[in-house]
Enzyme design. Sequence first.
Site, PDB file in Angstrom:
ATOM      1  N   TYR A 143    -106.821  67.153  11.129  1.00 26.90           N
ATOM      2  CA  TYR A 143    -105.655  66.431  10.601  1.00 26.90           C
ATOM      3  C   TYR A 143    -105.036  65.604  11.700  1.00 26.90           C
ATOM      4  CZ  TYR A 143    -104.165  66.805   5.834  1.00 26.90           C
ATOM      5  OH  TYR A 143    -104.052  66.592   4.501  1.00 26.90           O
ATOM      6  N   LYS A 173    -119.757  47.251   3.090  1.00 28.95           N
ATOM      7  CA  LYS A 173    -120.595  46.280   2.369  1.00 28.95           C
ATOM      8  C   LYS A 173    -121.482  45.572   3.401  1.00 28.95           C
ATOM      9  CE  LYS A 173    -117.335  46.379  -1.421  1.00 28.95           C
ATOM     10  NZ  LYS A 173    -116.309  45.683  -2.222  1.00 28.95           N
ATOM     11  N   GLU A 180    -102.268  62.960  11.054  1.00 26.22           N
ATOM     12  CA  GLU A 180    -101.285  62.036  10.474  1.00 26.22           C
ATOM     13  C   GLU A 180    -100.548  61.305  11.576  1.00 26.22           C
ATOM     14  OE1 GLU A 180     -98.745  64.155   7.786  1.00 26.22           O
ATOM     15  OE2 GLU A 180    -100.270  64.237   6.227  1.00 26.22           O
ATOM     16  N   ARG A 185    -118.079  54.191   4.196  1.00 28.96           N
ATOM     17  CA  ARG A 185    -117.202  53.760   3.100  1.00 28.96           C
ATOM     18  C   ARG A 185    -115.750  53.806   3.562  1.00 28.96           C
ATOM     19  NH1 ARG A 185    -118.217  52.838  -2.008  1.00 28.96           N
ATOM     20  NH2 ARG A 185    -120.369  53.009  -1.341  1.00 28.96           N
ATOM     21  N   THR A 206    -113.444  45.848   3.394  1.00 31.14           N
ATOM     22  CA  THR A 206    -114.082  47.159   3.362  1.00 31.14           C
ATOM     23  C   THR A 206    -114.979  47.212   4.595  1.00 31.14           C
ATOM     24  OG1 THR A 206    -115.973  46.306   2.137  1.00 31.14           O
ATOM     25  CG2 THR A 206    -114.199  47.247   0.832  1.00 31.14           C
ATOM     26  N   ASP A 234    -109.177  38.639   1.711  1.00 28.68           N
ATOM     27  CA  ASP A 234    -109.905  39.899   1.498  1.00 28.68           C
ATOM     28  C   ASP A 234    -111.394  39.589   1.678  1.00 28.68           C
ATOM     29  OD1 ASP A 234    -111.265  42.064   0.523  1.00 28.68           O
ATOM     30  OD2 ASP A 234    -110.125  42.218  -1.355  1.00 28.68           O
TER      31      ASP A 234
HETATM   32  C1  LIG Z   1    -115.219  46.105  -2.874  1.00 28.88           C
HETATM   33  C2  LIG Z   1    -113.980  45.310  -2.809  1.00 28.88           C
HETATM   34  C3  LIG Z   1    -112.723  45.892  -2.605  1.00 28.88           C
HETATM   35  C4  LIG Z   1    -112.441  47.356  -2.750  1.00 28.88           C
HETATM   36  O1  LIG Z   1    -113.076  48.235  -2.053  1.00 28.88           O
HETATM   37  P1  LIG Z   1    -113.092  49.802  -2.443  1.00 28.88           P
HETATM   38  O2  LIG Z   1    -113.439  50.384  -1.125  1.00 28.88           O
HETATM   39  O3  LIG Z   1    -114.098  49.945  -3.502  1.00 28.88           O
HETATM   40  O4  LIG Z   1    -111.717  50.174  -2.886  1.00 28.88           O
HETATM   41  C5  LIG Z   1    -111.629  45.076  -2.421  1.00 28.88           C
HETATM   42  N1  LIG Z   1    -111.752  43.753  -2.467  1.00 28.88           N
HETATM   43  C6  LIG Z   1    -112.934  43.150  -2.698  1.00 28.88           C
HETATM   44  C7  LIG Z   1    -112.989  41.672  -2.741  1.00 28.88           C
HETATM   45  C8  LIG Z   1    -114.073  43.896  -2.893  1.00 28.88           C
HETATM   46  O5  LIG Z   1    -115.238  43.288  -3.159  1.00 28.88           O
END
Ligand SMILES: *Cc1c(COP(=O)(O)O)cnc(C)c1O
Length: 434
Positions: free
Chosen positions: A53, A234, A55, A240, A231, A205
Amino acid sequence: MVSDVLKSFDPDIAAVVENEYTRQTDKLEMIASENIVSPQVMEVAGSVLTNKYAEGYPKRRYYGGCKFVDVAEDLARDRAMELFDAKWANVQPHSGSQANMGTYLALLDPFSENGKKIPIMGLHLNHGGHLTHGSSVNFSGRLYDVHAYTLDESTGRINMDDVAKMAREIKPRIIVTGASAYPRFWDFERFREIADEVGAWLVADIAHFAGMVAVKKHPTPLPYAHVVTTTTHKTLRGPRGGMIMSNFEAGEILLEGMPKAKTVTEAIDSVVFPGIQGGPLMHIIAAKAVAFKEALQPEFASYIDRVLENAQVLAEELMKRDFKLVSDGTDNHLMLVDLSTKGLTGKESEKALERSGITTNKNMVPGDKKSPFVTSGIRIGTPALTTRGMGTDEMRMIADWIDRALKDVEDKDLHGGIRAEVKEMAQNFPHFKW
Ligand SMILES: *Cc1c(COP(=O)(O)O)cnc(C)c1O
């Protein structure tokens, strides 16, 4: 893959892990948001750090014993900043969605105008945007007054003049850029001009194309966006999770209306924790640090080059076979096939391809007449297969299989035959290859 102890204690879950491993190795994973992490990333993600933990933030924790995990979080932040040329990073978001939630809530308190929802703009979900960019079933659409911009249906691209016109009318306080299913580059510079003109924060994003941004194969938003979210799992090929970055030094921007925090970056830190999350996932943060170190190596840049080359070749080969791609091609790792010209739906095509051993997802296309459960398109991406070491020869084979499988989406024998060919090819490629 699975230990004997686990196999005897919990054979059900042991089987899930083994079956999933087999699925990942003998099928072709072409879901554009997926990738395969290195054994090193997996080792750290599955390490004793999961027990801790922590925090708070490094050296400002609410728990003792954080000496070592502090090192991990500092390394993750430093490497993220080096990788993206950012001045600040928060590596704690558990997911991309929480990175976005932390950012929006820090920039714009949804309860600050006595129940009146504050306007924001994001790309429409049906045009490639993400749930967190303002979908009505997501917190973003429930807390804010969302106005979605869309693609120009004739070009399949974002028309910046339309975005500017809409922004002048709506006067959004946040403009969100980035997408989950948009195959083209983003013009962040122009978005920033528009944001400045109407007094909005610009959020980028880069969840999907972060890997390309890291090696400068996609325009970076960092000089333009106030806040960049992503993220890590990807194209960046880490565990993740999510991350938030900014190029504004702490103290540079004063945030109005925030009760305690004074700057954007301080506000985001305090929204992420304690605002929306509790203890950070230290095993994942340490694995993010490993992934960022991998992404700083020259091998990662050549990996991204191959991802892009594979996407180019696959797109060309599909177009040669009379498939219509949204925007007629791609600048990144994914393409959207508009199947309406072949009289097919996304749903039946996804199923036919799955039976053939090729995993994709159905996806809306601009101007889609079908529902989101049916759709007229599929989204295809090259990151995971490229990680396994597949190249342009394999992309040509895949284009051929896709073409054959979709000639008759009901013909299970046809698909069974392709499935056998896919399996034979797939087994020549290990799960992860540098
Ligand atoms: C995949 C994705 C997210 C969210 O990611 P999670 O980890 O699944 O919550 C946010 N924005 C975009 C553009 C994405 O493609």
